[in-house]
Design a protein around this motif. Structure first.
Motif, PDB file in Angstrom:
ATOM      1  N   PRO A   9       0.799  -1.232   0.000  1.00 42.46           N
ATOM      2  CA  PRO A   9       0.000   0.000   0.000  1.00 42.46           C
ATOM      3  C   PRO A   9       0.827   1.275   0.000  1.00 42.46           C
ATOM      4  N   THR A  10       1.991   1.249   0.698  1.00 36.28           N
ATOM      5  CA  THR A  10       2.791   2.471   0.763  1.00 36.28           C
ATOM      6  C   THR A  10       3.355   2.835  -0.604  1.00 36.28           C
ATOM      7  N   LEU A  15       3.383   6.122  -5.457  1.00 35.87           N
ATOM      8  CA  LEU A  15       3.270   6.289  -6.914  1.00 35.87           C
ATOM      9  C   LEU A  15       2.125   7.236  -7.268  1.00 35.87           C
ATOM     10  N   THR A  16       0.988   7.059  -6.572  1.00 33.53           N
ATOM     11  CA  THR A  16      -0.160   7.927  -6.837  1.00 33.53           C
ATOM     12  C   THR A  16       0.187   9.382  -6.546  1.00 33.53           C
ATOM     13  N   LEU A 152      -7.370   5.768   7.197  1.00 37.49           N
ATOM     14  CA  LEU A 152      -8.197   4.770   7.887  1.00 37.49           C
ATOM     15  C   LEU A 152      -7.345   3.573   8.312  1.00 37.49           C
ATOM     16  N   ARG A 153      -6.375   3.197   7.465  1.00 34.61           N
ATOM     17  CA  ARG A 153      -5.515   2.050   7.751  1.00 34.61           C
ATOM     18  C   ARG A 153      -4.634   2.293   8.971  1.00 34.61           C
ATOM     19  N   ALA A 163      -9.128  -1.875   4.708  1.00 36.81           N
ATOM     20  CA  ALA A 163      -8.763  -3.036   3.897  1.00 36.81           C
ATOM     21  C   ALA A 163      -9.845  -3.295   2.843  1.00 36.81           C
ATOM     22  N   ALA A 164     -11.115  -3.154   3.250  1.00 33.04           N
ATOM     23  CA  ALA A 164     -12.217  -3.373   2.302  1.00 33.04           C
ATOM     24  C   ALA A 164     -12.184  -2.318   1.202  1.00 33.04           C
ATOM     25  N   LEU A 165     -11.971  -1.068   1.584  1.00 34.50           N
ATOM     26  CA  LEU A 165     -11.908   0.015   0.597  1.00 34.50           C
ATOM     27  C   LEU A 165     -10.723  -0.164  -0.340  1.00 34.50           C
ATOM     28  N   ALA A 166      -9.603  -0.623   0.222  1.00 32.20           N
ATOM     29  CA  ALA A 166      -8.386  -0.765  -0.581  1.00 32.20           C
ATOM     30  C   ALA A 166      -8.590  -1.778  -1.704  1.00 32.20           C
TER      31      ALA A 166
END
Lengths: 197, 240
Positions: A9-10, A15-16, A152-153, A163-166
């Protein structure tokens, strides 16, 4: 030193930030240069004024284009430079403290709110689109969505929601784009329909 | 003993929720946007009767059998004002008594006062003075339709309403009734009917002209060129 893999995720967030920040920065610089050219020569026609609908000149001349008393792209140059720098920092492997994450959340939330106010102004008040502004709209949505997921994480109570959103974050961004595209289509219907006829 | 590990090939080929939902959203959006756009495309062949509509507003009326021009216009569209001053105003004088010239409303969303102006023209029509209001709106175009400086279209509804009252007075209308009619359901439904007829006929922008039911598609780039094309078309029709 730890290796950060591509799906981490990081790294995704980094990158984003780098890509979104760079896109926003380029657009803000372009808008600033057009604004300076217009100030130097009131007859200057911006490179992005193509027709009555796609017209930076109309948008830049509106009161909303200087919402805080100075041209908005100046905010963009400052903000997006920070965002792309944070992207590089994240890609370099840094772990940022929670308070810093809250700062990012505040910044991207303000950015998203401001941009959506400008979208409303562009579609329903100014009745014109500006391509550089569209680039900023495109940049802001994933920045806001991914920052929110990351915030949120970082907290135990919201970790599962994060986690669900990710798992659907890209879909969320795309759906958001589709809604904006639908609004643009609806607001300038008379124009688009002449293109397909 | 059965194998419990998943086949790596099939496991990898499963789409993640992210990709799956993205694809679904894009496909649905493409279908909806494309479908709406395509259904709005009209046919170029339309019957002269449906184009003309019931109790049409005419600038020139030489009867139903005469050569008929139907123009879909937006009173606040600068190109329509250009057509008026560069083409149709002279046409009116030169072809009076020989052709029927029908005007239908096609106010575009991009023009904040277009509907108000269309309503003024229709309200004048209810008192039998359509042509007078039509000419007044175009003769005074810069006064009500453009913002001060003339660079962009105006959105000053108050100034427009006051000016429309003046035009109504000059045309000899009952101004009180004119004001009431502008906001009436009758006027609104007439404008909607014109818009619907225009869309059905494939009108997407203004001005769009039909001559005896056939769309007039000028090749010229200046008003003078377009005027010459339209005149030769009319002359051919009048003297076959």
């Amino acid at each position: 030193m730890t290796f950060v893999d591509g799906r981490h995720p990081t790294r995704r967030l980094g990158l984003t930030y780098l890509l979104g920040g760079t896109l926003g920065l380029v657009a803000a610089v372009a808008l600033t240069l057009e604004k300076l050219a217009t100030l130097a020569d009131p007859d200057h026609v911006p490179s992005c004024s193509l027709n009555p609908v796609i017209s930076c000149g109309t948008v830049m001349a509106s009161p909303q284009a200087s919402a805080f008393g100075f041209p908005n792209p100046l905010l963009g140059i400052a903000g997006f430079a920070v965002v792309s720098t944070v992207g590089v920092v994240l890609l370099a492997g840094a772990r940022l403290p929670r308070w810093f994450q809250w700062g990012l959340q505040a910044g991207t939330t303000f950015g998203a709110g401001f941009v959506h106010w400008l979208i409303g102004a562009s579609l329903y008040d100014i009745h014109a689109l500006c391509p550089y502004c569209l680039a900023v709209w495109i940049a802001v949505v994933p920045l806001f969505v991914l920052t929110t997921v990351e915030t949120l994480r970082r907290h135990d109570r919201t970790r599962r929601a994060a986690a669900a959103l990710a798992r659907v974050d890209v879909a969320l961004v795309v759906a958001w784009y589709v809604v904006i595209a639908a609004l643009v289509l609806q607001a300038f219907w008379d124009y688009w329909i002449t293109l397909v006829h | 003993m059965t194998r419990t590990t998943r086949n790596p090939v099939t496991a990898r080929s499963r789409l993640s929720p992210n990709v799956l939902i993205t694809l679904v959203v894009l496909v649905v959006a493409a279908l909806v946007f494309g479908g709406v756009l395509l259904t709005q495309r009209g046919d170029d062949d339309v019957t002269p009767d449906s184009l003309r509509g019931p109790d049409a507003n005419t600038v020139l009326d030489a009867g139903d059998e005469a050569v008929t021009i139907v123009e879909f216009l937006d009173y606040q569209c600068p190109a329509c004002a250009g057509y008026y001053s560069g083409i149709t105003r002279q046409l009116e004088e030169d072809y009076a008594g020989r052709i029927t010239f029908v005007v239908r409303n096609f106010p575009l969303q991009a023009h904040p006062l277009a509907r108000q102006a269309a309503a003024a023209a229709e309200a004048a029509a209810l008192q039998g003075r359509f042509a007078e209001m039509y000419r007044a709106l175009y003769d005074n175009f810069t006064g009500w339709a453009l913002a001060p400086g003339g660079q962009s279209v105006s959105d000053d509804t108050g100034r427009a309403a006051a000016l429309f009252d003046d035009y109504a007075r000059t045309a000899g209308l009952d101004v009180e009734r004119f004001r009431r009619d502008i906001t009436s359901d009758e006027v609104r439904s007439r404008i909607e009917a014109d818009l619907a007829a225009g869309r059905e006929a494939g009108v997407t922008g203004t001005p769009t002209i039909f001559v005896d039911g056939t769309r007039f598609e000028p090749a010229g780039s200046s008003y003078a060129d377009v005027a010459a094309e339209l005149r030769s078309l009319l002359d051919d029709r009048l003297n076959p």
